[in-house]
Scaffold this motif. Structure first.
Motif, PDB file in Angstrom:
ATOM      1  N   THR A  13     -21.485 -11.518  17.012  1.00 40.10           N
ATOM      2  CA  THR A  13     -20.726 -10.853  18.067  1.00 40.10           C
ATOM      3  C   THR A  13     -19.457 -10.295  17.433  1.00 40.10           C
ATOM      4  OG1 THR A  13     -21.548 -12.446  19.675  1.00 40.10           O
ATOM      5  CG2 THR A  13     -19.644 -11.139  20.323  1.00 40.10           C
TER       6      THR A  13
ATOM      7  N   ALA B  11     -16.583 -10.714  24.844  1.00 45.22           N
ATOM      8  CA  ALA B  11     -17.834 -11.454  24.882  1.00 45.22           C
ATOM      9  C   ALA B  11     -17.691 -12.685  25.770  1.00 45.22           C
ATOM     10  CB  ALA B  11     -18.228 -11.889  23.483  1.00 45.22           C
TER      11      ALA B  11
ATOM     12  N   THR C 227     -17.215  -5.042  22.896  1.00 47.43           N
ATOM     13  CA  THR C 227     -17.960  -6.071  22.177  1.00 47.43           C
ATOM     14  C   THR C 227     -19.323  -5.552  21.764  1.00 47.43           C
ATOM     15  OG1 THR C 227     -16.828  -7.824  23.372  1.00 47.43           O
ATOM     16  CG2 THR C 227     -18.901  -8.409  22.319  1.00 47.43           C
TER      17      THR C 227
ATOM     18  N   THR D 282     -15.996  -8.210  18.260  1.00 46.52           N
ATOM     19  CA  THR D 282     -15.096  -7.793  19.335  1.00 46.52           C
ATOM     20  C   THR D 282     -13.979  -6.949  18.741  1.00 46.52           C
ATOM     21  OG1 THR D 282     -15.592  -9.833  20.514  1.00 46.52           O
ATOM     22  CG2 THR D 282     -13.680  -8.599  21.260  1.00 46.52           C
TER      23      THR D 282
END
Length: 165
Positions: free
Chosen positions: A135, A163, A146, A137
């Motif tokens: 993930t 997220a 994100t 961001t």
């Protein structure tokens, strides 16, 4: 005839001043909103470029048959894609790595693998089309985007907001 002459002379100074005041009020109300929109668009553009580089890493891994790594360089404020084992620039031919443009000052980039922050700041993409679950961001002030990398397919999805934790 006197009335016809008066209508042909144009606007009075008071009418022009009133229009100028109204336009100034409208501009003062619109400028902050335009600035916020410009900031949001800058974050979206930066996140989109980083997500596109994640996609390129996936495509290169599958096409070349070798593991590729997406690497975030916080000092340069940019990302690059290179073959696994070349992190840090050693082993990769000069200019061979794909690179993003440097992000402007004040932008933040957070990378988490499988939900946990990581020290290496890299995401691995494997030749069979899979990847590490990641993930990414990207944010500036209150604007956040994100990108999520799917572990089983290596596909990258970019969405507005932070997220979910």
């Amino acid at each position: 005839m006197g009335l016809a002459r008066r209508t042909l002379r144009g606007f009075t100074l008071i009418e022009l001043a009133l229009v100028a005041v109204i336009l100034a009020i409208l501009a003062a109300a619109a400028i902050p909103r335009l600035q916020q929109t410009a900031l949001r668009l800058r974050v979206e553009q930066a996140a989109s470029e980083l997500a596109q580089l994640l996609r390129a890493a996936h495509e290169q891994a599958v096409a070349s048959g070798e593991e590729m790594v997406w690497v975030w360089d916080p000092q340069a404020s940019r990302a690059r894609v290179e073959p696994a084992g070349a992190e840090g620039g050693e082993g990769a031919p000069a200019g061979a790595a794909l690179r993003s443009a440097a992000l402007p000052d004040g932008f933040s980039v957070q990378l988490a693998l499988d939900g946990e922050p990581v020290a290496c700041r890299c995401v691995r993409f494997f030749p069979e089309g899979t990847s590490e679950p990641a993930t990414l961001t990207v944010g500036f002030r209150t604007h956040v985007m994100t990108a999520t990398v799917d572990e089983t397919t290596g596909h990258v999805v970019l969405v507005p907001g932070a997220a979910a934790r």
